[in-house]
Design a protein around this motif. Structure first.
Motif, PDB file in Angstrom:
ATOM      1  N   THR A  32     -17.067 -11.797  11.320  1.00 15.22           N
ATOM      2  CA  THR A  32     -16.917 -11.315   9.937  1.00 15.22           C
ATOM      3  C   THR A  32     -15.725 -10.382   9.741  1.00 15.22           C
ATOM      4  OG1 THR A  32     -18.564  -9.603  10.407  1.00 15.22           O
ATOM      5  CG2 THR A  32     -19.340 -11.596   9.321  1.00 15.22           C
ATOM      6  N   ARG A  33     -15.091  -9.944  10.816  1.00 12.89           N
ATOM      7  CA  ARG A  33     -13.928  -9.070  10.640  1.00 12.89           C
ATOM      8  C   ARG A  33     -12.849  -9.779   9.841  1.00 12.89           C
ATOM      9  NH1 ARG A  33      -9.018  -8.702  11.286  1.00 12.89           N
ATOM     10  NH2 ARG A  33      -9.035 -10.750  12.254  1.00 12.89           N
ATOM     11  N   ARG A  34     -12.291  -9.071   8.867  1.00  9.46           N
ATOM     12  CA  ARG A  34     -11.190  -9.572   8.055  1.00  9.46           C
ATOM     13  C   ARG A  34     -10.373  -8.377   7.635  1.00  9.46           C
ATOM     14  NH1 ARG A  34     -11.684 -14.351   8.901  1.00  9.46           N
ATOM     15  NH2 ARG A  34      -9.963 -13.651  10.139  1.00  9.46           N
ATOM     16  N   SER A  35      -9.082  -8.533   7.511  1.00  9.77           N
ATOM     17  CA  SER A  35      -8.279  -7.422   6.999  1.00  9.77           C
ATOM     18  C   SER A  35      -8.582  -7.213   5.522  1.00  9.77           C
ATOM     19  CB  SER A  35      -6.794  -7.713   7.189  1.00  9.77           C
ATOM     20  OG  SER A  35      -6.460  -7.660   8.562  1.00  9.77           O
ATOM     21  N   VAL A  36      -8.933  -6.002   5.176  1.00  9.70           N
ATOM     22  CA  VAL A  36      -9.294  -5.642   3.801  1.00  9.70           C
ATOM     23  C   VAL A  36      -8.336  -4.558   3.341  1.00  9.70           C
ATOM     24  CG1 VAL A  36     -11.096  -4.567   2.391  1.00  9.70           C
ATOM     25  CG2 VAL A  36     -11.714  -6.314   4.078  1.00  9.70           C
ATOM     26  N   ARG A  37      -7.854  -4.693   2.112  1.00  5.94           N
ATOM     27  CA  ARG A  37      -6.832  -3.759   1.602  1.00  5.94           C
ATOM     28  C   ARG A  37      -7.238  -3.101   0.303  1.00  5.94           C
ATOM     29  NH1 ARG A  37      -4.848  -8.305   3.758  1.00  5.94           N
ATOM     30  NH2 ARG A  37      -3.394  -8.133   5.518  1.00  5.94           N
ATOM     31  N   ASP A  38      -8.524  -3.184  -0.037  1.00  2.00           N
ATOM     32  CA  ASP A  38      -9.013  -2.598  -1.290  1.00  2.00           C
ATOM     33  C   ASP A  38     -10.307  -1.858  -0.993  1.00  2.00           C
ATOM     34  OD1 ASP A  38      -9.218  -1.966  -3.938  1.00  2.00           O
ATOM     35  OD2 ASP A  38      -9.959  -3.932  -4.566  1.00  2.00           O
ATOM     36  N   GLY A 115       5.617   1.666   1.298  1.00  2.00           N
ATOM     37  CA  GLY A 115       4.991   1.619  -0.021  1.00  2.00           C
ATOM     38  C   GLY A 115       3.674   0.872  -0.069  1.00  2.00           C
ATOM     39  N   GLN A 116       3.050   0.639   1.072  1.00  2.00           N
ATOM     40  CA  GLN A 116       1.778  -0.105   1.063  1.00  2.00           C
ATOM     41  C   GLN A 116       0.674   0.754   0.448  1.00  2.00           C
ATOM     42  OE1 GLN A 116       0.959  -2.838   4.466  1.00  2.00           O
ATOM     43  NE2 GLN A 116       2.562  -1.669   5.478  1.00  2.00           N
ATOM     44  N   ALA A 117       0.171   0.286  -0.709  1.00  2.00           N
ATOM     45  CA  ALA A 117      -0.786   1.083  -1.477  1.00  2.00           C
ATOM     46  C   ALA A 117      -2.054   1.379  -0.680  1.00  2.00           C
ATOM     47  CB  ALA A 117      -1.139   0.345  -2.773  1.00  2.00           C
ATOM     48  N   ALA A 170     -11.375  -2.609   7.273  1.00  2.00           N
ATOM     49  CA  ALA A 170     -10.132  -1.978   7.731  1.00  2.00           C
ATOM     50  C   ALA A 170      -9.000  -2.975   7.708  1.00  2.00           C
ATOM     51  CB  ALA A 170     -10.326  -1.442   9.150  1.00  2.00           C
ATOM     52  N   VAL A 171      -7.799  -2.442   7.783  1.00  2.00           N
ATOM     53  CA  VAL A 171      -6.621  -3.282   7.984  1.00  2.00           C
ATOM     54  C   VAL A 171      -5.685  -2.567   8.959  1.00  2.00           C
ATOM     55  CG1 VAL A 171      -5.437  -2.356   5.914  1.00  2.00           C
ATOM     56  CG2 VAL A 171      -4.704  -4.534   6.870  1.00  2.00           C
ATOM     57  N   PRO A 172      -5.173  -3.308   9.944  1.00  2.00           N
ATOM     58  CA  PRO A 172      -4.172  -2.705  10.835  1.00  2.00           C
ATOM     59  C   PRO A 172      -2.821  -2.748  10.149  1.00  2.00           C
ATOM     60  CG  PRO A 172      -4.573  -4.977  11.518  1.00  2.00           C
ATOM     61  CD  PRO A 172      -5.460  -4.727  10.318  1.00  2.00           C
ATOM     62  N   ILE A 173      -2.052  -1.703  10.329  1.00  2.00           N
ATOM     63  CA  ILE A 173      -0.759  -1.587   9.652  1.00  2.00           C
ATOM     64  C   ILE A 173       0.334  -1.387  10.700  1.00  2.00           C
ATOM     65  CG2 ILE A 173       0.612  -0.191   8.042  1.00  2.00           C
ATOM     66  CD1 ILE A 173      -1.603  -1.416   6.503  1.00  2.00           C
ATOM     67  N   GLY A 174       1.219  -2.371  10.785  1.00  2.00           N
ATOM     68  CA  GLY A 174       2.343  -2.234  11.702  1.00  2.00           C
ATOM     69  C   GLY A 174       3.664  -2.004  10.997  1.00  2.00           C
ATOM     70  N   ALA A 175       3.677  -2.235   9.684  1.00  2.00           N
ATOM     71  CA  ALA A 175       4.921  -2.112   8.920  1.00  2.00           C
ATOM     72  C   ALA A 175       5.074  -0.683   8.395  1.00  2.00           C
ATOM     73  CB  ALA A 175       4.922  -3.103   7.753  1.00  2.00           C
ATOM     74  N   PHE A 176       5.863   0.095   9.086  1.00  2.00           N
ATOM     75  CA  PHE A 176       6.149   1.466   8.643  1.00  2.00           C
ATOM     76  C   PHE A 176       7.420   1.943   9.313  1.00  2.00           C
ATOM     77  CE2 PHE A 176       3.086   1.668  12.153  1.00  2.00           C
ATOM     78  CZ  PHE A 176       3.733   2.486  13.069  1.00  2.00           C
ATOM     79  N   LEU A 194       2.700   4.196  16.753  1.00  2.00           N
ATOM     80  CA  LEU A 194       2.727   2.775  17.112  1.00  2.00           C
ATOM     81  C   LEU A 194       1.999   1.898  16.109  1.00  2.00           C
ATOM     82  CD1 LEU A 194       1.956   2.804  20.953  1.00  2.00           C
ATOM     83  CD2 LEU A 194       4.176   2.727  19.807  1.00  2.00           C
ATOM     84  N   TYR A 195       0.945   2.435  15.528  1.00  2.00           N
ATOM     85  CA  TYR A 195       0.038   1.568  14.764  1.00  2.00           C
ATOM     86  C   TYR A 195      -0.784   2.456  13.842  1.00  2.00           C
ATOM     87  CZ  TYR A 195      -2.048  -3.237  15.095  1.00  2.00           C
ATOM     88  OH  TYR A 195      -2.418  -4.530  14.915  1.00  2.00           O
ATOM     89  N   LEU A 196      -1.060   1.958  12.647  1.00  2.00           N
ATOM     90  CA  LEU A 196      -1.932   2.660  11.699  1.00  2.00           C
ATOM     91  C   LEU A 196      -3.138   1.753  11.436  1.00  2.00           C
ATOM     92  CD1 LEU A 196       0.757   4.221  11.269  1.00  2.00           C
ATOM     93  CD2 LEU A 196       0.393   4.011   8.806  1.00  2.00           C
TER      94      LEU A 196
END
Ligand SMILES: Cc1cc2nc3c(=O)[nH]c(=O)nc-3n(C[C@H](O)[C@H](O)[C@H](O)COP(=O)(O)O)c2cc1C
Length: 203
Positions: A32-38, A115-117, A170-176, A194-196
């Motif tokens: 069931t894990r999925r990247s969620v951004r909201d 700028g990732q909200a 959650a969502v892993p964030i590598g773009a920063f 390294l990672y958010l």
């Protein structure tokens, strides 16, 4: 904002003991894990924040071994915790938080993350940093760099699965921008971001 010095015991905030909170199987969490951004904006509270940090780097043995594997058991990762209340550092020994700043820096962190909200909106962002020299001292700079990157992946995957098991997302964030993240958090020079991971309750 002094983030570099070792926190004294009196500054440390103990987190609740990480007793089991979920009966979800690992199989179900993986499915069931999925990247969620909201996310809903409500804060997660110390029990959930503590569980997520423990999943990443909690100490699980008398010898000091942790939830995530580490090359040579050298533990190069340092975790920073960003919430609406401020910035702190996770202290695996004693399972606590060292408060570093009271300001809500999430908007600045979102700007640093191109700028990732979601980074600005999430009630919790875990910032995984590494002290490369801990691992490079044994394995050399190139191999050491590879190993700390692998370890960040282990730690973050643990957080992603623990979040699912706790009914969070959650969502892993590598773009920063590394330098801007370091600046926003006033990271010590040796702590390379390294990672958010942005975590919250899914809407
Ligand atoms: C190394 C890495 C970096 C990523 N960086 C970002 C990011 O900066 N922003 C974002 O929204 N998602 C990011 N993701 C999440 C991916 O977009 C996501 O994992 C992919 O779309 C697959 O979806 P899933 O995670 O729901 O399975 C990243 C994932 C990985 C593994």
């Amino acid at each position: 904002m002094p983030t570099g010095g070792a926190p004294t015991a009196s500054q440390t905030v103990r987190l609740p003991e990480p007793s089991p909170l979920s009966t979800m199987t690992l199989d179900e969490a993986l499915r069931t894990r999925r990247s969620v951004r909201d996310f809903r904006p409500d804060a997660l509270g110390p029990e959930l924040v503590g569980r997520l940090l423990w999943a990443a780097q909690g100490i699980t043995s008398d010898e000091g071994f942790r939830t995530a594997p580490s090359a040579g058991a050298l533990y190069p990762l340092e975790l920073y915790v960003v919430t609406g209340e401020g910035v702190s550092r996770y202290l695996p020994e004693g399972h606590g938080l060292a408060p570093l700043a009271r300001a809500d820096v999430r908007a600045d962190l979102a700007a640093a993350a191109l700028g990732q909200a979601v980074v600005g909106d999430a009630p919790l962002v875990i910032v995984v940093t590494a002290v490369l020299s801990r691992t490079a001292a044994k394995y050399g700079a190139d191999r050491g760099e590879r190993y700390v990157h692998l370890e960040a992946g282990h730690a973050v995957q643990n957080v992603l699965l623990e979040a699912v098991a706790l009914g969070l997302a959650a969502v892993p964030i590598g773009a920063f921008d590394d330098a801007r993240v370091a600046e926003v958090l006033s990271l010590p020079r040796a702590h390379a971001p390294l990672y958010l991971v942005a975590v919250g309750r899914p809407r």
